[in-house]
Structures are given as structure tokens and as C-alpha cells.
Scaffold this active site. Structure first.
Site, mmCIF file in Angstrom:
data_model
loop_
_atom_site.group_PDB
_atom_site.id
_atom_site.type_symbol
_atom_site.label_atom_id
_atom_site.label_comp_id
_atom_site.label_asym_id
_atom_site.label_seq_id
_atom_site.Cartn_x
_atom_site.Cartn_y
_atom_site.Cartn_z
ATOM 1 C CG ASN A 113 100.730 45.340 -37.337
ATOM 2 O OD1 ASN A 113 99.853 45.396 -36.494
ATOM 3 N ND2 ASN A 113 101.605 45.915 -38.278
ATOM 4 C CG ASP A 163 99.153 54.219 -38.555
ATOM 5 O OD1 ASP A 163 100.237 53.999 -38.212
ATOM 6 O OD2 ASP A 163 99.595 54.764 -40.015
HETATM 7 C C1 FPP Z 1 99.684 51.495 -35.404
HETATM 8 O O1 FPP Z 1 100.317 52.253 -34.967
HETATM 9 C C2 FPP Z 1 99.258 50.559 -33.728
HETATM 10 C C3 FPP Z 1 99.270 49.405 -33.827
HETATM 11 C C4 FPP Z 1 99.849 48.346 -34.966
HETATM 12 C C5 FPP Z 1 98.906 48.922 -32.814
HETATM 13 C C6 FPP Z 1 97.667 49.426 -32.187
HETATM 14 C C7 FPP Z 1 97.129 49.077 -30.891
HETATM 15 C C8 FPP Z 1 96.259 49.663 -29.647
HETATM 16 C C9 FPP Z 1 96.136 50.882 -30.366
HETATM 17 C C10 FPP Z 1 96.854 49.104 -28.509
HETATM 18 C C11 FPP Z 1 95.322 48.922 -27.917
HETATM 19 C C12 FPP Z 1 94.592 48.528 -28.354
HETATM 20 C C13 FPP Z 1 93.648 47.481 -27.324
HETATM 21 C C14 FPP Z 1 92.518 46.803 -28.363
HETATM 22 C C15 FPP Z 1 94.086 47.123 -26.298
HETATM 23 P P1 FPP Z 1 101.936 52.083 -35.711
HETATM 24 O O2 FPP Z 1 102.648 51.505 -34.147
HETATM 25 O O3 FPP Z 1 102.228 52.084 -36.513
HETATM 26 O O4 FPP Z 1 102.111 54.115 -35.300
HETATM 27 P P2 FPP Z 1 103.516 54.727 -36.245
HETATM 28 O O5 FPP Z 1 102.988 53.904 -37.267
HETATM 29 O O6 FPP Z 1 103.533 56.002 -36.087
HETATM 30 O O7 FPP Z 1 104.648 53.619 -36.153
#
Ligand code: FPP
Length: 241
Positions: A67, A19
Site C-alpha cells: 500500500n 476492500d
Molecule cells: C482497501 O480499500 C482498504 C485499505 C487499504 C485500508 C483499510 C483501512 C480501513 C478500513 C480504515 C480503518 C482501519 C482501521 C484499523 C482504523 P481500497 O482503498 O483499496 O478500496 P478500492 O479497492 O475500492 O480502491
């Protein structure tokens, strides 16, 4: 190559809720996708670090069933990132000896991404250095629902009797049937919640909620968190002898 783990009492299976990509990017005045791209680089480093930490199984939450509620451009950007990740990293992951598997509901993903996922699973199916499982369009309630539907079919078609259903049988219908349960679940970026990740499998896992945003999750941070695990007294519901 054999690597002696730093912490032989460490967790065999670590699961990570990655996250904080969005907040990390926003803090830098950049679009959210910039944070996801930075996050993808940390995935590579986390996989590379597993052998020296004694972590055999690494499971990462890349995209949840919830998501899809994000903006269309963020969802499209993430899907493109997953496709690029597989295209660019497959050979490297294979050379590292990583076995890659995906969990989650695949049907809703675009067919090109599904083909790449199948390709990477097949390419790495005989590897055994680190078992990387990527949760993509994964939600624990969805997983249990799908498992229950398949179980119901087995019972309806008389291949299984209701009284034969126990926790092992149910677990064998889950997406994670080939994995041991996680010993340690890490969530980055400060929130202390599980967000529908591996609910069944984490019944006895230890949890670490750390403030670090995922794009700042360096191998040193990984080592520190895993290092704390050795000192824990896990009783699995029993009283210590
Ligand atoms: C959560 O951060 C993250 C995600 C929903 C996506 C996770 C994806 C990656 C780490 C990209 C790479 C993965 C692979 C397998 C290549 P958020 O966007 O919810 O962050 P926030 O809470 O700060 O908005």
C-alpha cells in the site's frame, strides 16, 4: 458480560480483507479518504459484533506492504487515520474487553504511530473478550522472510538444529505466533484474491468473497457471512469418517 453466540459452530477466528473503501467513496463523488473514514466506523461495529457471533479472534488487514505505492497524500491520510483511531478508540476497546495486537513490520511506520500501537497493546494486554489483530504494514511474504531470518540466526548461533525445524517451529517465528489459524477469511468488494494476507495461516481456512464494499459491511452482513460457515464440511485434507 457473557453473550450466548448465535452460531456455536461458527468460526473462532475470522480474518478480513477490508476492500472497497475507495470505490465506495468514488461512487459518492467523495475523496478516497472519506471511504477510509467510513471504513474505520465499520471496524468498531465488527469488533462489537464478534461476541454475539461467537468470534473470539478478529484479524483485519488495514495496510499492506504494497500500500506504500499509493499516492503520498492517501498514505499520509491513512497513517493519520490510524493514529486518530488509536487515540479515539483505545478506551472504548479496553472497556469492551478487547485485546488489541498489531502484526506487520513496524520499523517503517512513523514513531508516533508506533508509540500509540505499543500503548494500545499494553493497555489491553489482559483483556480476553475479543482478540483484535490489526495488520499494519503487513505482507505475508515479508512476514515469512522476517521469520526465516530470525530462524537462520537461531540455527547459526546453535540454539536450534536444522532438523528441529518443522511447521510448528516455523509458525512460532511468525508475527501471528500467539493466534490460532483463521477459520474464515472474508474479502469484501468483489475481488477474489488474497493479496499477500496470512498465506501460511490460511492453509485450511474457508474463503468468502462478497460484493459488499467495506463501508457497507454492517453487523447484519457479518452475521450472514458467518452464518454460512456452520454448514460447511471442513475435512483438513482427510476423508470424512
Ligand atoms: C482497501 O480499500 C482498504 C485499505 C487499504 C485500508 C483499510 C483501512 C480501513 C478500513 C480504515 C480503518 C482501519 C482501521 C484499523 C482504523 P481500497 O482503498 O483499496 O478500496 P478500492 O479497492 O475500492 O480502491
Amino acid at each position: 458480560m457473557t453473550v450466548t453466540p448465535i452460531n456455536p459452530d461458527g468460526p473462532n477466528h475470522v480474518a478480513i480483507i477490508m476492500d472497497g473503501n475507495g470505490r465506495w467513496a468514488t461512487q459518492r463523488g467523495r475523496p478516497r479518504l472519506f471511504g477510509h473514514q467510513a471504513g474505520a466506523k465499520r471496524v468498531r461495529q465488527a469488533v462489537e459484533t464478534c461476541p454475539q457471533l461467537g468470534v473470539k479472534y478478529l484479524t483485519i488487514f488495514a495496510f499492506s506492504t504494497e500500500n506504500w505505492k499509493r499516492t503520498q497524500s492517501e498514505v499520509a491520510g491513512l497513517m493519520a487515520l490510524f493514529r486518530r483511531y488509536i487515540q479515539r478508540e483505545s478506551n472504548y476497546l479496553h472497556r469492551l474487553g478487547t485485546r488489541v495486537r498489531f502484526i506487520g513490520e513496524r520499523e517503517k511506520l512513523d514513531s508516533k504511530l508506533q508509540k500509540l500501537m505499543d500503548f494500545l497493546e499494553k493497555l489491553t494486554e489482559h483483556n480476553d473478550t475479543t482478540h483484535l489483530t490489526i495488520a499494519l504494514n503487513y505482507g505475508a511474504r515479508d512476514e515469512v522472510t522476517r521469520a526465516t531470518q530470525r530462524l537462520a540466526v537461531e540455527i547459526a548461533e546453535k540454539r536450534l538444529k536444522p532438523e528441529q525445524v518443522n511447521s510448528e517451529v516455523l509458525a512460532s517465528f511468525l508475527d501471528t505466533c500467539m493466534l490460532p489459524d483463521p477459520d474464515l477469511v472474508i474479502r469484501t468488494s468483489g475481488e477474489a484474491r488474497i493479496s499477500n494476507f496470512l498465506l501460511w495461516q490460511s492453509a485450511y481456512a474457508e474463503y468468502e468473497f462478497i460484493d459488499t464494499h467495506w463501508p457497507d459491511f454492517t453487523p447484519d452482513v457479518f452475521e450472514t457471512v458467518v452464518g454460512r460457515f456452520g454448514g460447511r464440511d471442513r475435512r483438513f485434507g482427510a476423508v470424512k469418517a
